[in-house]
Design a protein around this motif. Structure first.
Motif, PDB file in Angstrom:
ATOM      1  N   PHE A   1       0.836  -1.205   0.000  1.00 18.10           N
ATOM      2  CA  PHE A   1       0.000   0.000   0.000  1.00 18.10           C
ATOM      3  C   PHE A   1       0.873   1.259   0.000  1.00 18.10           C
ATOM      4  CE2 PHE A   1      -2.736  -3.273   1.777  1.00 18.10           C
ATOM      5  CZ  PHE A   1      -3.917  -3.067   1.074  1.00 18.10           C
ATOM      6  N   SER A   2       0.495   2.201  -0.835  1.00 14.60           N
ATOM      7  CA  SER A   2       1.308   3.421  -0.972  1.00 14.60           C
ATOM      8  C   SER A   2       0.605   4.662  -0.449  1.00 14.60           C
ATOM      9  CB  SER A   2       1.665   3.645  -2.449  1.00 14.60           C
ATOM     10  OG  SER A   2       0.484   3.734  -3.240  1.00 14.60           O
ATOM     11  N   ASP A   3      -0.650   4.504   0.029  1.00 20.81           N
ATOM     12  CA  ASP A   3      -1.352   5.679   0.543  1.00 20.81           C
ATOM     13  C   ASP A   3      -0.751   6.086   1.890  1.00 20.81           C
ATOM     14  OD1 ASP A   3      -2.448   3.272   1.687  1.00 20.81           O
ATOM     15  OD2 ASP A   3      -3.960   4.547   2.632  1.00 20.81           O
ATOM     16  N   HIS A   4      -1.205   7.228   2.385  1.00 21.44           N
ATOM     17  CA  HIS A   4      -0.635   7.754   3.636  1.00 21.44           C
ATOM     18  C   HIS A   4      -1.711   7.796   4.717  1.00 21.44           C
ATOM     19  CE1 HIS A   4       2.427   9.768   5.958  1.00 21.44           C
ATOM     20  NE2 HIS A   4       1.629  10.788   6.204  1.00 21.44           N
ATOM     21  N   SER A   5      -2.554   6.760   4.742  1.00 19.62           N
ATOM     22  CA  SER A   5      -3.643   6.732   5.716  1.00 19.62           C
ATOM     23  C   SER A   5      -3.105   6.518   7.125  1.00 19.62           C
ATOM     24  CB  SER A   5      -4.618   5.606   5.378  1.00 19.62           C
ATOM     25  OG  SER A   5      -3.984   4.346   5.498  1.00 19.62           O
ATOM     26  N   VAL A   6      -3.908   6.892   8.096  1.00 23.16           N
ATOM     27  CA  VAL A   6      -3.539   6.683   9.498  1.00 23.16           C
ATOM     28  C   VAL A   6      -3.393   5.188   9.765  1.00 23.16           C
ATOM     29  CG1 VAL A   6      -4.330   6.940  11.887  1.00 23.16           C
ATOM     30  CG2 VAL A   6      -4.626   8.824  10.260  1.00 23.16           C
ATOM     31  N   TRP A   7      -4.287   4.391   9.179  1.00 29.74           N
ATOM     32  CA  TRP A   7      -4.213   2.935   9.360  1.00 29.74           C
ATOM     33  C   TRP A   7      -2.875   2.371   8.862  1.00 29.74           C
ATOM     34  CZ3 TRP A   7      -3.882  -0.850   5.471  1.00 29.74           C
ATOM     35  CH2 TRP A   7      -3.955  -2.171   5.929  1.00 29.74           C
TER      36      TRP A   7
ATOM     37  N   GLY B   1      17.119   5.191   8.903  1.00 30.91           N
ATOM     38  CA  GLY B   1      16.094   5.559   7.941  1.00 30.91           C
ATOM     39  C   GLY B   1      16.457   5.161   6.526  1.00 30.91           C
ATOM     40  N   GLN B   2      15.516   5.413   5.612  1.00 31.45           N
ATOM     41  CA  GLN B   2      15.773   5.150   4.194  1.00 31.45           C
ATOM     42  C   GLN B   2      16.566   6.320   3.627  1.00 31.45           C
ATOM     43  OE1 GLN B   2      12.792   3.666   1.489  1.00 31.45           O
ATOM     44  NE2 GLN B   2      11.414   3.139   3.171  1.00 31.45           N
ATOM     45  N   GLN B   3      17.811   6.095   3.332  1.00 27.05           N
ATOM     46  CA  GLN B   3      18.675   7.147   2.817  1.00 27.05           C
ATOM     47  C   GLN B   3      18.844   6.986   1.312  1.00 27.05           C
ATOM     48  OE1 GLN B   3      22.335   7.306   5.007  1.00 27.05           O
ATOM     49  NE2 GLN B   3      21.330   7.749   6.948  1.00 27.05           N
ATOM     50  N   GLU B   4      18.834   8.123   0.624  1.00 31.21           N
ATOM     51  CA  GLU B   4      18.927   8.098  -0.830  1.00 31.21           C
ATOM     52  C   GLU B   4      20.225   7.455  -1.306  1.00 31.21           C
ATOM     53  OE1 GLU B   4      16.627   9.047  -3.188  1.00 31.21           O
ATOM     54  OE2 GLU B   4      15.331   9.085  -1.446  1.00 31.21           O
ATOM     55  N   ASN B   5      21.290   7.638  -0.559  1.00 31.54           N
ATOM     56  CA  ASN B   5      22.584   7.082  -0.972  1.00 31.54           C
ATOM     57  C   ASN B   5      22.785   5.653  -0.501  1.00 31.54           C
ATOM     58  OD1 ASN B   5      22.830   7.584   1.726  1.00 31.54           O
ATOM     59  ND2 ASN B   5      24.737   8.747   1.588  1.00 31.54           N
TER      60      ASN B   5
ATOM     61  N   ASP C   1       9.284  10.811  14.173  1.00 31.92           N
ATOM     62  CA  ASP C   1      10.506  10.845  13.363  1.00 31.92           C
ATOM     63  C   ASP C   1      10.883   9.457  12.875  1.00 31.92           C
ATOM     64  OD1 ASP C   1      10.536  13.526  13.896  1.00 31.92           O
ATOM     65  OD2 ASP C   1      12.169  13.446  15.345  1.00 31.92           O
ATOM     66  N   LEU C   2      10.662   8.462  13.720  1.00 30.00           N
ATOM     67  CA  LEU C   2      10.972   7.080  13.355  1.00 30.00           C
ATOM     68  C   LEU C   2      10.121   6.633  12.170  1.00 30.00           C
ATOM     69  CD1 LEU C   2      12.507   4.455  14.082  1.00 30.00           C
ATOM     70  CD2 LEU C   2      10.606   3.889  15.613  1.00 30.00           C
ATOM     71  N   LEU C   3       8.842   6.945  12.212  1.00 30.47           N
ATOM     72  CA  LEU C   3       7.946   6.587  11.105  1.00 30.47           C
ATOM     73  C   LEU C   3       8.353   7.306   9.826  1.00 30.47           C
ATOM     74  CD1 LEU C   3       4.506   6.695  12.948  1.00 30.47           C
ATOM     75  CD2 LEU C   3       5.571   4.671  11.949  1.00 30.47           C
ATOM     76  N   LEU C   4       8.686   8.565   9.948  1.00 34.57           N
ATOM     77  CA  LEU C   4       9.070   9.350   8.784  1.00 34.57           C
ATOM     78  C   LEU C   4      10.355   8.819   8.156  1.00 34.57           C
ATOM     79  CD1 LEU C   4       8.854  13.191   8.557  1.00 34.57           C
ATOM     80  CD2 LEU C   4      10.833  12.017   7.661  1.00 34.57           C
ATOM     81  N   LEU C   5      11.312   8.442   8.998  1.00 33.08           N
ATOM     82  CA  LEU C   5      12.587   7.941   8.494  1.00 33.08           C
ATOM     83  C   LEU C   5      12.456   6.585   7.820  1.00 33.08           C
ATOM     84  CD1 LEU C   5      14.978   8.947  11.416  1.00 33.08           C
ATOM     85  CD2 LEU C   5      15.233   9.643   9.038  1.00 33.08           C
ATOM     86  N   THR C   6      11.633   5.729   8.410  1.00 31.26           N
ATOM     87  CA  THR C   6      11.540   4.366   7.878  1.00 31.26           C
ATOM     88  C   THR C   6      10.627   4.261   6.663  1.00 31.26           C
ATOM     89  OG1 THR C   6       9.864   3.904   9.567  1.00 31.26           O
ATOM     90  CG2 THR C   6      12.117   3.215  10.037  1.00 31.26           C
ATOM     91  N   LYS C   7       9.644   5.155   6.547  1.00 33.67           N
ATOM     92  CA  LYS C   7       8.779   5.176   5.358  1.00 33.67           C
ATOM     93  C   LYS C   7       8.589   6.623   4.906  1.00 33.67           C
ATOM     94  CE  LYS C   7       4.537   3.237   3.405  1.00 33.67           C
ATOM     95  NZ  LYS C   7       5.262   2.628   2.282  1.00 33.67           N
ATOM     96  N   PRO C   8       9.601   7.179   4.256  1.00 41.12           N
ATOM     97  CA  PRO C   8       9.573   8.605   3.921  1.00 41.12           C
ATOM     98  C   PRO C   8       8.867   8.940   2.611  1.00 41.12           C
ATOM     99  CG  PRO C   8      11.677   7.678   3.314  1.00 41.12           C
ATOM    100  CD  PRO C   8      10.876   6.552   3.911  1.00 41.12           C
ATOM    101  N   ASP C   9       8.138   7.992   2.036  1.00 41.72           N
ATOM    102  CA  ASP C   9       7.535   8.202   0.715  1.00 41.72           C
ATOM    103  C   ASP C   9       6.692   9.472   0.649  1.00 41.72           C
ATOM    104  OD1 ASP C   9       8.075   5.435   1.422  1.00 41.72           O
ATOM    105  OD2 ASP C   9       7.322   4.885  -0.547  1.00 41.72           O
ATOM    106  N   GLN C  10       5.789   9.632   1.616  1.00 41.55           N
ATOM    107  CA  GLN C  10       4.916  10.805   1.615  1.00 41.55           C
ATOM    108  C   GLN C  10       5.709  12.077   1.886  1.00 41.55           C
ATOM    109  OE1 GLN C  10       1.636  10.646   0.827  1.00 41.55           O
ATOM    110  NE2 GLN C  10       1.573  12.888   0.843  1.00 41.55           N
TER     111      GLN C  10
ATOM    112  N   LYS D   1       7.341  13.045  -1.260  1.00 43.97           N
ATOM    113  CA  LYS D   1       6.330  13.519  -2.203  1.00 43.97           C
ATOM    114  C   LYS D   1       5.905  14.941  -1.880  1.00 43.97           C
ATOM    115  CE  LYS D   1       1.641  12.457  -3.829  1.00 43.97           C
ATOM    116  NZ  LYS D   1       0.486  11.548  -3.661  1.00 43.97           N
ATOM    117  N   ASP D   2       5.734  15.233  -0.593  1.00 46.37           N
ATOM    118  CA  ASP D   2       5.268  16.555  -0.168  1.00 46.37           C
ATOM    119  C   ASP D   2       6.351  17.617  -0.259  1.00 46.37           C
ATOM    120  OD1 ASP D   2       2.703  15.691   0.412  1.00 46.37           O
ATOM    121  OD2 ASP D   2       3.134  15.279   2.508  1.00 46.37           O
ATOM    122  N   LEU D   3       7.563  17.263   0.135  1.00 43.79           N
ATOM    123  CA  LEU D   3       8.625  18.266   0.268  1.00 43.79           C
ATOM    124  C   LEU D   3       9.693  18.185  -0.817  1.00 43.79           C
ATOM    125  CD1 LEU D   3       7.252  18.225   3.125  1.00 43.79           C
ATOM    126  CD2 LEU D   3       9.428  18.993   4.003  1.00 43.79           C
TER     127      LEU D   3
END
Length: 673
Positions: A35-41, A104-108, A348-357, A360-362
């Protein structure tokens, strides 16, 4: 001797919980991948995947050790090999999982995420294969005796595993449902009640800024740069040194925006604040009773052009500037609105481990396009502000479009090799930031430009040195044209044949002669007109000096008075002189009084300007003359600096951007023989 019976009992005690945790980790992992959506679930699923992943990484260790010790003596090589490979895959996804959770997921380091997904998927497949292979290679004796196929899996294990996973899924769904009711909604109304619509129905005018549904923005959605620094510390520190961060606290801006508020009311400051203090504009502060960004100890003053001020730009409404962008807040991750340190750490942990949204936003494509800079580095003034009419002001974007660097001004405009604003003002630098590319590079957020006094006010020597180096990076060139003679002496002497080898006529002057020297100033590297920006208050000029062999001054232009620190008023300046409706100079940068310009001189990108200096060579001058031409730059002229900086006034350094020197012989004119 291995006690297999006790080992089997131990293994059986581990199986239900280990199986339940492993299955839960696999299911939540599959959900977060598919799933690629950014739902709370989905975010709660990611969080539970992290929790079950931690539990799985520890729970499987004792189980695998006991299982290996119990079965290592069985003579089934293929089963043993499949088991060992499964353990290797386990180590692979556990290591990469912890790496993703900590870094986290790092681009490099995209390989870490890929290895995690692949190793986890193959681990599940190998477990199934290992179980099937176990049945296939089960000895015939055990099959005939109807012995238990999987002795390590006690009766009722499947029920326990399913129940635990159902409970986990219910917990995720319940947490997602309950979380919605704990959120304090963002405000979409003005921060100040009775917001004044002074410039028509549009709430942000005369700024050209737009938002979705014309709504105000909650302060938490734009004045949150300190949160960005928790992950992007290096980038944040660069931004802290930049003129962007100081756009609202710059004392010259404070003086000017305060003057505007005094003369035309705080609502008029929306014109400036869309670029200098978007926080104040978008939150609805700029109305009677509110505070503009020039007022200290306010969020707008502290943030200046905040991280979200640029990264929240969704699109541009037009290319005429005056903050002509549409702002779109980023989607929240869990606990983004909390002030609890522990919950913010989970965020921050959630953002680092799944930074897709987050990406996309920033990380919108517009951030890589030069036109984003036009939102604020292009400017006009209309009747709403000057009570006169539409006036064009600075326009770095159009100047860039017309330059050789945009590839838009020629017949071959389809060339892909374009030098953008970002390539000069945001050069690639090495960094360990999570957003660094595969070469460990990021775009610098120092934003080197031409502001030399702000770093000195803050005691930021590095930013000053970087700015000075940027100004002296060979983008402007000065070349003194040799004054080759058009006349020749007629004599009865035979011509020296060696002179025929000269391709250039000699150059020299006679005593008492009026010398004319041309200096070429070339804009070879600035991507727009030089100078750029607020050229009515900045100073760029040519200093021209002529000294004889004994160091005596023969001629000068553009010197700075040591007592007053004022440049020779007759110097050759690159600047504009805005005027008001009465033709008087608008020298305080109070542009709301500006109706036009009485003078403007700039050098377009890729073009040159020729400066002529004429002077008479005195009879006492000793040969040769040393001619020096220097292109000088000072951020703020002295008159404006003293008025605007007030008690924060400092002597602003003058930067030598480019220079050239030439020695010219002097001769005594002889009578013709």
């Amino acid at each position: 001797m291995i006690d297999t019976k006790n080992l089997l009992k131990t293994e059986q005690s581990y199986t239900p919980s280990t199986g339940a945790i492993t299955l839960a980790c696999a299911i939540t992992g599959l959900v977060t991948y598919v799933f690629s959506d950014h739902s709370v679930w989905l975010q709660w699923s990611v969080l539970f995947h992290l929790l079950t992943g931690i539990a799985c990484s520890f729970a499987l260790i004792p189980y695998l050790i006991v299982h290996f010790r119990r079965t290592v003596g069985f003579r089934r090589t293929s089963v043993l090999i499949s088991g060992l490979v499964t353990i290797l895959l386990y180590l692979g996804f556990v290591y990469t999982g912890w790496h993703l959770m900590l870094s986290g997921q790092q681009e490099n380091a995209r390989w870490v995420y890929n290895v995690h997904i692949i190793s986890a998927a193959f681990f599940v497949l190998l477990v199934v294969f290992h179980l099937v292979l176990h049945i296939k290679l089960l000895p015939e004796k055990r099959k005939k005796q109807n012995q238990i196929v999987y002795p390590s899996i006690p009766k009722g294990t499947l029920r326990v595993v399913l129940v635990i996973n159902i409970v986990i899924q219910l917990a995720i769904t319940s947490a997602a449902f309950i979380y919605q009711f704990t959120l304090e909604p963002y405000k979409s109304t003005a921060k100040i009640n009775d917001y004044e619509y002074s410039y028509g129905e549009h709430r942000f005018r005369p700024s050209q800024t737009e938002t979705e549904n014309d709504a105000f923005i909650d302060q938490r959605q734009i004045a949150n740069s300190h949160r960005c620094l928790s992950c992007h510390e290096e980038v944040g520190n660069q931004w802290m040194s930049s003129a962007h961060q100081q756009a609202a606290s710059d004392p010259t801006y404070v003086t000017n925006v305060s003057l505007l508020a005094d003369k035309k009311g705080i609502s008029a400051t929306r014109y400036c604040e869309g670029c200098h203090a978007p926080v104040a504009l978008l939150t609805g502060e700029l109305t009677p009773g509110g505070k503009h960004g020039g007022i200290s100890n306010t969020p707008a003053n502290h943030e200046g052009v905040s991280c979200m001020s640029c990264h929240g730009i969704d699109s541009l409404k037009h290319l005429k500037g005056v903050a002509s962008f549409k702002f779109q807040p980023a989607e929240d991750y869990l606990f983004a609105r909390s002030s609890n340190p522990l919950l913010l750490r989970i965020h921050d942990l959630l953002l680092l481990t799944k930074p897709d949204q987050h990406k996309k936003d920033l990380g919108k494509d517009i951030l890589r396009d030069s036109k984003i800079c036009s939102a604020c580095h292009t400017q006009f003034m209309d009747k709403d502000m000057n009570n006169w009419g539409w006036v064009k002001m600075q326009d770095e974007y159009s100047a860039w479009l017309k330059s050789p660097y945009s590839k838009q001004h020629r017949e071959g405009f389809s060339d892909d090799v374009v030098s953008r604003c970002q390539d000069c003002h945001m050069p690639l630098v090495s960094s360990a930031d999570p957003s660094a590319d595969t070469n460990n590079k990021i775009r610098s957020h120092h934003f080197p430009g031409a502001n030399t006094f702000l770093p000195l006010l803050r005691g930021d020597q590095k930013q000053f040195d970087d700015t000075k180096a940027f100004l002296q990076s060979n983008k402007l060139r000065v070349s003194i044209d040799k004054p080759n003679r058009k006349d020749a002496l007629q004599t009865l002497h035979a011509l020296d044949e060696s002179l025929r080898n000269f391709e250039e006529a000699p150059y020299y002057f006679y005593l008492g002669e009026v010398a004319e020297i041309y200096t070429v100033i070339s804009n070879r590297g600035v991507g727009h007109d030089f100078p750029g920006g607020s050229i009515d208050i900045n100073q760029a000029w040519v200093e021209f000096l002529v000294m004889d062999a004994e160091g005596s001054l023969v001629y000068d232009s553009g010197l700075v008075d040591e007592k007053t620190n004022i440049v020779d008023p007759d110097a050759y300046f690159y600047r504009s002189l805005p005027v008001d409706r009465h033709g008087k100079l608008v020298w305080k940068h109070d542009l709301f009084n500006m109706v036009g310009e009485s003078f403007k001189r700039v050098i377009k990108a890729g073009e040159s300007d020729i400066v002529l200096n004429s002077f008479e060579i005195p009879a006492w001058a000793k040969s040769p003359l040393t001619v020096t031409a220097t292109l000088k730059y000072r951020k703020l002229n002295e008159r404006y600096a003293k008025w605007a900086l007030k008690d924060k006034y400092i002597k602003i350094p003058i930067i030598d951007m480019a220079w050239d020197s030439l020695d010219i012989p002097i001769k005594i004119r002889k009578e013709v023989e």
